[in-house]
Design a protein around this motif. Sequence first.
Motif, PDB file in Angstrom:
ATOM      1  N   MET A  33       0.843  -1.191   0.000  1.00 12.14           N
ATOM      2  CA  MET A  33       0.000   0.000   0.000  1.00 12.14           C
ATOM      3  C   MET A  33       0.880   1.243   0.000  1.00 12.14           C
ATOM      4  O   MET A  33       2.096   1.167  -0.183  1.00 12.14           O
ATOM      5  CB  MET A  33      -0.928  -0.012   1.206  1.00 12.14           C
ATOM      6  N   ASP A  34       0.277   2.391   0.243  1.00 11.34           N
ATOM      7  CA  ASP A  34       1.014   3.657   0.244  1.00 11.34           C
ATOM      8  C   ASP A  34       1.733   3.861   1.573  1.00 11.34           C
ATOM      9  O   ASP A  34       1.897   2.927   2.352  1.00 11.34           O
ATOM     10  CB  ASP A  34       0.067   4.831  -0.046  1.00 11.34           C
ATOM     11  N   ASP A  35       2.140   5.107   1.818  1.00 17.91           N
ATOM     12  CA  ASP A  35       2.905   5.415   3.028  1.00 17.91           C
ATOM     13  C   ASP A  35       2.111   5.157   4.303  1.00 17.91           C
ATOM     14  O   ASP A  35       2.679   5.056   5.380  1.00 17.91           O
ATOM     15  CB  ASP A  35       3.375   6.876   3.001  1.00 17.91           C
ATOM     16  N   ASN A  36       0.785   5.087   4.202  1.00 22.52           N
ATOM     17  CA  ASN A  36      -0.050   4.848   5.379  1.00 22.52           C
ATOM     18  C   ASN A  36      -0.416   3.373   5.517  1.00 22.52           C
ATOM     19  O   ASN A  36      -1.435   3.035   6.109  1.00 22.52           O
ATOM     20  CB  ASN A  36      -1.334   5.688   5.293  1.00 22.52           C
ATOM     21  N   ALA A  37       0.407   2.489   4.957  1.00 24.39           N
ATOM     22  CA  ALA A  37       0.080   1.067   4.945  1.00 24.39           C
ATOM     23  C   ALA A  37      -0.176   0.520   6.344  1.00 24.39           C
ATOM     24  O   ALA A  37      -1.067  -0.328   6.532  1.00 24.39           O
ATOM     25  CB  ALA A  37       1.204   0.276   4.271  1.00 24.39           C
ATOM     26  N   ASP A  38       0.608   0.988   7.330  1.00 25.48           N
ATOM     27  CA  ASP A  38       0.438   0.449   8.681  1.00 25.48           C
ATOM     28  C   ASP A  38      -0.925   0.777   9.264  1.00 25.48           C
ATOM     29  O   ASP A  38      -1.387   0.104  10.197  1.00 25.48           O
ATOM     30  CB  ASP A  38       1.546   0.946   9.607  1.00 25.48           C
ATOM     31  N   LEU A  39      -1.614   1.791   8.732  1.00 23.19           N
ATOM     32  CA  LEU A  39      -2.947   2.128   9.213  1.00 23.19           C
ATOM     33  C   LEU A  39      -3.979   1.114   8.724  1.00 23.19           C
ATOM     34  O   LEU A  39      -5.074   1.019   9.278  1.00 23.19           O
ATOM     35  CB  LEU A  39      -3.328   3.537   8.726  1.00 23.19           C
ATOM     36  N   TYR A  40      -3.602   0.350   7.677  1.00 23.54           N
ATOM     37  CA  TYR A  40      -4.545  -0.612   7.086  1.00 23.54           C
ATOM     38  C   TYR A  40      -4.110  -2.062   7.290  1.00 23.54           C
ATOM     39  O   TYR A  40      -4.689  -2.981   6.725  1.00 23.54           O
ATOM     40  CB  TYR A  40      -4.679  -0.338   5.585  1.00 23.54           C
ATOM     41  N   MET A  41      -3.085  -2.270   8.106  1.00 22.11           N
ATOM     42  CA  MET A  41      -2.614  -3.627   8.358  1.00 22.11           C
ATOM     43  C   MET A  41      -3.571  -4.420   9.233  1.00 22.11           C
ATOM     44  O   MET A  41      -3.618  -5.644   9.180  1.00 22.11           O
ATOM     45  CB  MET A  41      -1.232  -3.591   9.019  1.00 22.11           C
ATOM     46  N   ASP A  42      -4.318  -3.711  10.067  1.00 25.73           N
ATOM     47  CA  ASP A  42      -5.288  -4.356  10.952  1.00 25.73           C
ATOM     48  C   ASP A  42      -6.654  -3.717  10.772  1.00 25.73           C
ATOM     49  O   ASP A  42      -6.764  -2.569  10.339  1.00 25.73           O
ATOM     50  CB  ASP A  42      -4.846  -4.229  12.415  1.00 25.73           C
ATOM     51  N   ALA A  43      -7.684  -4.451  11.117  1.00 23.81           N
ATOM     52  CA  ALA A  43      -9.051  -3.935  11.015  1.00 23.81           C
ATOM     53  C   ALA A  43      -9.930  -4.625  12.046  1.00 23.81           C
ATOM     54  O   ALA A  43      -9.639  -5.731  12.508  1.00 23.81           O
ATOM     55  CB  ALA A  43      -9.602  -4.167   9.616  1.00 23.81           C
ATOM     56  N   ARG A  44     -10.998  -3.927  12.429  1.00 21.02           N
ATOM     57  CA  ARG A  44     -11.995  -4.563  13.295  1.00 21.02           C
ATOM     58  C   ARG A  44     -13.126  -5.070  12.410  1.00 21.02           C
ATOM     59  O   ARG A  44     -13.585  -4.380  11.501  1.00 21.02           O
ATOM     60  CB  ARG A  44     -12.525  -3.589  14.346  1.00 21.02           C
ATOM     61  N   VAL A  45     -13.550  -6.302  12.702  1.00 17.17           N
ATOM     62  CA  VAL A  45     -14.555  -6.980  11.892  1.00 17.17           C
ATOM     63  C   VAL A  45     -15.737  -7.357  12.773  1.00 17.17           C
ATOM     64  O   VAL A  45     -15.595  -7.606  13.973  1.00 17.17           O
ATOM     65  CB  VAL A  45     -13.968  -8.254  11.243  1.00 17.17           C
ATOM     66  N   SER A  46     -16.918  -7.365  12.176  1.00 19.69           N
ATOM     67  CA  SER A  46     -18.118  -7.767  12.903  1.00 19.69           C
ATOM     68  C   SER A  46     -18.934  -8.706  12.033  1.00 19.69           C
ATOM     69  O   SER A  46     -18.961  -8.567  10.799  1.00 19.69           O
ATOM     70  CB  SER A  46     -18.965  -6.540  13.262  1.00 19.69           C
ATOM     71  N   ALA A  47     -19.565  -9.673  12.685  1.00 19.09           N
ATOM     72  CA  ALA A  47     -20.427 -10.590  11.946  1.00 19.09           C
ATOM     73  C   ALA A  47     -21.770  -9.950  11.617  1.00 19.09           C
ATOM     74  O   ALA A  47     -22.441 -10.358  10.668  1.00 19.09           O
ATOM     75  CB  ALA A  47     -20.657 -11.870  12.769  1.00 19.09           C
TER      76      ALA A  47
END
Length: 433
Positions: free
Chosen positions: A69-83
């Motif tokens: 990804m771009d320079d902000n890749a670490d901001l998108y390495m993790d995510a919160r998920v919901s069922a």
Amino acid sequence: MPDWYSLHINCGGKTISKGNMVYDDDSQEAGPARFRQSESNWVFSNTGHFFDSSRLDYYTWSNTTKLKMDDNADLYMDARVSALSLTYYASCMGNGNYTISLHFAEIMFTDDQTYSSLGRRVFDIYIQRKLVLKDFNIAKEAGGVGKAIIKKFTAIVNSSTLEIHFQWAGKGTTAIPFASVHGPLISAISVDPDFTPPVENEGGKHIPVQSILAIVIAGAAIIIIAFGIAWWKGCLGRKNSLEKELRGVDLQTGLFSLRQIKAATNNFDISFKIGEGGFGPVYKGVLSDGTIVAVKQLSSKSKQGNREFINEIGMISALQHPCLVKLYGCCMEGDQLMLIYEYMENNSLARALFATEKCQLKLDWSTRQRICIGIARGLAYLHGESRLKIVHRDIKATNVLLDKDLNPKISDFGLAKLGEEDYTHITTRVAGT
């Protein structure tokens, strides 16, 4: 408790910094029907169950796409998920308008020939309980999996609380790469004010808006009172006096700003100077419409003052004759007093007759006769033909200007006076040069 005016969350991940912005940690476990409070001013609620697993780490997810990804890749390495449903609440927010940036990247599905590449996630987004985006598909909007996309919205906080809600839309795949993975996914949340937050005092608390308004109003009142006292005592000087006198003058001319005159004369460039009189220096200028003018500037050393300035405007603005110089307007701004005339290409009769040999004009007798007759016609108009009967009282070669065809025009009416009935125009009172 002090108000908050921003919110930054690294959803599903640890605390990270981006420039001067810190995204809060949101990596704690939160299984089905779970409510979790942060160490800051926000909490979240997660509902729904991933049926094929009891592992809580399915409610946060780390990037499996292996895409750069771009320079902000670490901001998108993790995510919160919901069922099913995921809601973030921010409390103690300062009331006002905010811009909400929601950061997404599809990091659970893959971009290859495997079974995991067939997944499709669709959900709705609500802000302040209002539907702002329906049937949102991260991969479709971003142009593929593993690609970041930011959706911006505006919202009003009027009760100190902000609510951001993600809801499964009942659409999309439900078993790829494993059962119940179809629910909402969010990588990060940013909330920033569309206004300037109140400053903090020494104790770190925000000064109430009401207090700031009171200070501003009190300061404005003091300034108004100060100006009122200055006006009462006559401290505002010449400009107020001039404006008062001009109210009684039937102006048939324009009013120029100092900015216009500076632009026309290249900020009174010395190379634009074309003369000097008792009133002050005279500059050549070019207005924005291309009109060439002569700008007569009142010098601080001038012996002429407000009375002569008003007199000249009042006299010449009411006169129109081929043998009288035309007044386009005046400028009164700050301590500047200026008259704007039509430009006369051959300067004054005095320069034509008495200047150095280099600047003198060769005037034959027919031209001299035409100049004399033109001056006489101008005086005849002033003395008997115009609506106002005017005695110039300062006719001399420097006050007779010559246009490009050597036609004379009378100028400088600062010492002129209105003629009175039953009185001759002859006077023995000293005036002018």
